[in-house]
Design a protein around this motif. Sequence first.
Motif, mmCIF file in Angstrom:
data_model
loop_
_atom_site.group_PDB
_atom_site.id
_atom_site.type_symbol
_atom_site.label_atom_id
_atom_site.label_comp_id
_atom_site.label_asym_id
_atom_site.label_seq_id
_atom_site.Cartn_x
_atom_site.Cartn_y
_atom_site.Cartn_z
ATOM 1 N N LYS A 2 -41.002 26.807 48.906
ATOM 2 C CA LYS A 2 -40.646 25.414 49.151
ATOM 3 C C LYS A 2 -39.467 25.313 50.112
ATOM 4 O O LYS A 2 -39.468 24.475 51.021
ATOM 5 N N LYS A 3 -38.459 26.202 49.932
ATOM 6 C CA LYS A 3 -37.295 26.172 50.820
ATOM 7 C C LYS A 3 -37.695 26.466 52.252
ATOM 8 O O LYS A 3 -37.277 25.778 53.189
ATOM 9 N N ALA A 4 -38.535 27.502 52.420
ATOM 10 C CA ALA A 4 -38.972 27.843 53.767
ATOM 11 C C ALA A 4 -39.816 26.721 54.360
ATOM 12 O O ALA A 4 -39.716 26.405 55.545
ATOM 13 N N HIS A 5 -40.659 26.078 53.517
ATOM 14 C CA HIS A 5 -41.469 24.958 53.985
ATOM 15 C C HIS A 5 -40.600 23.793 54.412
ATOM 16 O O HIS A 5 -40.812 23.179 55.453
ATOM 17 N N ASP A 6 -39.566 23.485 53.622
ATOM 18 C CA ASP A 6 -38.657 22.392 53.973
ATOM 19 C C ASP A 6 -37.950 22.676 55.290
ATOM 20 O O ASP A 6 -37.755 21.770 56.116
ATOM 21 N N ASN A 7 -37.566 23.926 55.504
ATOM 22 C CA ASN A 7 -36.925 24.282 56.767
ATOM 23 C C ASN A 7 -37.900 24.135 57.929
ATOM 24 O O ASN A 7 -37.548 23.671 59.005
ATOM 25 N N LEU A 8 -39.156 24.535 57.695
ATOM 26 C CA LEU A 8 -40.162 24.474 58.741
ATOM 27 C C LEU A 8 -40.456 23.047 59.166
ATOM 28 O O LEU A 8 -40.703 22.768 60.341
ATOM 29 N N SER A 9 -40.411 22.125 58.235
ATOM 30 C CA SER A 9 -40.796 20.747 58.534
ATOM 31 C C SER A 9 -39.913 20.104 59.584
ATOM 32 O O SER A 9 -40.305 19.146 60.232
ATOM 33 N N ASP A 10 -38.719 20.647 59.782
ATOM 34 C CA ASP A 10 -37.798 20.087 60.763
ATOM 35 C C ASP A 10 -37.878 20.790 62.105
ATOM 36 O O ASP A 10 -37.124 20.489 63.027
ATOM 37 N N ASP A 66 -47.640 20.210 58.697
ATOM 38 C CA ASP A 66 -48.396 19.853 59.889
ATOM 39 C C ASP A 66 -47.860 20.573 61.124
ATOM 40 O O ASP A 66 -48.423 20.474 62.209
ATOM 41 N N LYS A 67 -46.772 21.315 60.965
ATOM 42 C CA LYS A 67 -46.239 22.149 62.031
ATOM 43 C C LYS A 67 -46.736 23.583 61.806
ATOM 44 O O LYS A 67 -47.051 23.958 60.689
ATOM 45 N N THR A 68 -46.810 24.334 62.864
ATOM 46 C CA THR A 68 -47.358 25.680 62.725
ATOM 47 C C THR A 68 -46.474 26.723 63.395
ATOM 48 O O THR A 68 -45.748 26.448 64.344
ATOM 49 N N ILE A 69 -46.557 27.940 62.861
ATOM 50 C CA ILE A 69 -45.943 29.109 63.475
ATOM 51 C C ILE A 69 -47.076 30.044 63.869
ATOM 52 O O ILE A 69 -47.853 30.479 63.027
ATOM 53 N N ASN A 70 -47.183 30.317 65.155
ATOM 54 C CA ASN A 70 -48.165 31.273 65.633
ATOM 55 C C ASN A 70 -47.487 32.634 65.772
ATOM 56 O O ASN A 70 -46.466 32.758 66.449
ATOM 57 N N ALA A 71 -48.038 33.648 65.133
ATOM 58 C CA ALA A 71 -47.445 34.981 65.156
ATOM 59 C C ALA A 71 -48.381 35.971 65.825
ATOM 60 O O ALA A 71 -49.586 35.966 65.575
ATOM 61 N N THR A 72 -47.802 36.800 66.691
ATOM 62 C CA THR A 72 -48.534 37.896 67.326
ATOM 63 C C THR A 72 -47.841 39.193 66.953
ATOM 64 O O THR A 72 -46.622 39.308 67.082
ATOM 65 N N PHE A 73 -48.610 40.155 66.468
ATOM 66 C CA PHE A 73 -48.042 41.404 65.978
ATOM 67 C C PHE A 73 -48.369 42.551 66.929
ATOM 68 O O PHE A 73 -49.525 42.790 67.260
ATOM 69 N N PHE A 74 -47.320 43.222 67.378
ATOM 70 C CA PHE A 74 -47.473 44.388 68.241
ATOM 71 C C PHE A 74 -47.011 45.645 67.503
ATOM 72 O O PHE A 74 -45.977 45.634 66.833
ATOM 73 N N GLU A 75 -47.746 46.730 67.660
ATOM 74 C CA GLU A 75 -47.318 48.002 67.075
ATOM 75 C C GLU A 75 -46.275 48.692 67.945
ATOM 76 O O GLU A 75 -45.448 49.452 67.437
ATOM 77 N N HIS A 76 -46.319 48.448 69.236
ATOM 78 C CA HIS A 76 -45.379 49.125 70.128
ATOM 79 C C HIS A 76 -43.982 48.501 70.021
ATOM 80 O O HIS A 76 -43.833 47.347 69.619
ATOM 81 N N PRO A 77 -42.931 49.269 70.387
ATOM 82 C CA PRO A 77 -41.559 48.761 70.287
ATOM 83 C C PRO A 77 -41.227 47.765 71.388
ATOM 84 O O PRO A 77 -41.908 47.709 72.433
ATOM 85 N N LEU A 78 -40.166 47.009 71.154
ATOM 86 C CA LEU A 78 -39.629 46.133 72.194
ATOM 87 C C LEU A 78 -38.519 46.883 72.919
ATOM 88 O O LEU A 78 -37.589 47.395 72.306
ATOM 89 N N ASN A 79 -38.635 46.957 74.226
ATOM 90 C CA ASN A 79 -37.612 47.575 75.061
ATOM 91 C C ASN A 79 -37.677 46.948 76.452
ATOM 92 O O ASN A 79 -38.416 45.969 76.658
ATOM 93 N N ALA A 80 -36.933 47.489 77.383
ATOM 94 C CA ALA A 80 -36.876 46.898 78.721
ATOM 95 C C ALA A 80 -38.239 46.906 79.405
ATOM 96 O O ALA A 80 -38.544 46.029 80.221
ATOM 97 N N SER A 81 -39.079 47.873 79.079
ATOM 98 C CA SER A 81 -40.400 47.980 79.710
ATOM 99 C C SER A 81 -41.412 47.008 79.124
ATOM 100 O O SER A 81 -42.297 46.521 79.833
ATOM 101 N N THR A 82 -41.295 46.724 77.834
ATOM 102 C CA THR A 82 -42.292 45.871 77.177
ATOM 103 C C THR A 82 -41.859 44.415 77.054
ATOM 104 O O THR A 82 -42.668 43.562 76.687
#
Length: 346
Positions: free
Chosen positions: A7-15, A46-62
């Motif tokens: 509920k807390k996370a939902h309330d935060n998301l609504s804003d 009614d708001k959404t979070i779209n998530a994309t999952f990568f296995e590779h690390p985040l660095n200057a190249s990616t």
Amino acid sequence: MNTSARKKAHDNLSDQQHKNIAFFSTRSYEHALFSELLETLNGASDKTINATFFEHPLNASTAASCSGFSDVVVFVNDDINRKTIEALKLCGVKHIALRCAGFNNVDVDAAAKAGITVSRVPAYSPETVAEHTIALILTLNRKTHKAYNRVREGNFNLGGLMGFTLHGKTVGVIGTGKIGQAVIRILLGFGCHVLCFDPHPNNDVTTMGAHYVTLNELLEKSVIVTLHCPLNEQSHHIINAKSIDKMPQGVMLINTSRGGLVDDNAIIKGLKSKKIGYLGLDVYERESELFFNDHSQDIIQDDIFQRLTTFPNVLITGHQGFFTLEALEEIAKITVNNIMTGENAL
């Protein structure tokens, strides 16, 4: 995740506005936990979070692949240096969310200059890492990993398996944050005498029955030394040739915090001279090239790591001190809440 947390996370998301989030260095168990949490949040708003999952690390190249993402979620071995941050800024990223406590892999100053917020998970089930620390101590001491293999082969000879009684022994705890305090509570329960070092003493620690001393006194008097401090300029290689020389002969050294706290070359010399009688590691200074991946079919090129594995009194686990269901659920909850509210910003 319990109902109140959802509920807390939902309330935060609504804003919040519509968010696109990229997760890096993601494993299947994290993907499942975060996906379930985000699905619950999206289904309740009614708001959404779209998530994309990568296995590779985040660095200057990616980092160039982050165009269109408002937030990136990273882990301990992602390399968020100045060049990475510059690329993230060009992509329009506004927030770097660490799903861990440490942030030594992030150039915080560069992020501030780029107008990118950085958040972390400052505390998640500290007992989780503390219990793994004790597991390393007990396994090294009583040699249960060796006994297990012997019994499976029908060998019940006790030769070489002798340990020592923890009760009454002096243990040094370097770093008395939440994890350090959890370790202290367990050690006191074993009947150990606990000495502590921390630049910022905590009254709760002394109330428990532990004692603050200088670093030198801790090193000189402790038969077990365990590290629970953050990695920074002051703590980098806090365990080195000089500090090892101060320790008792046959000392047990445990590191479940950050690999850069110990000088690996000094550790190897200490093992060879038998100054270090037991070594337990859950972290390694160059672990980003090894940990969290299967290298069982590879020839590992890190000569120092390979040398460490040859010692019979060394026990290494692959940064799994945090790895319990309870801890992962807490990490997921706090990470998402940080994204939605801006809490725990550095």
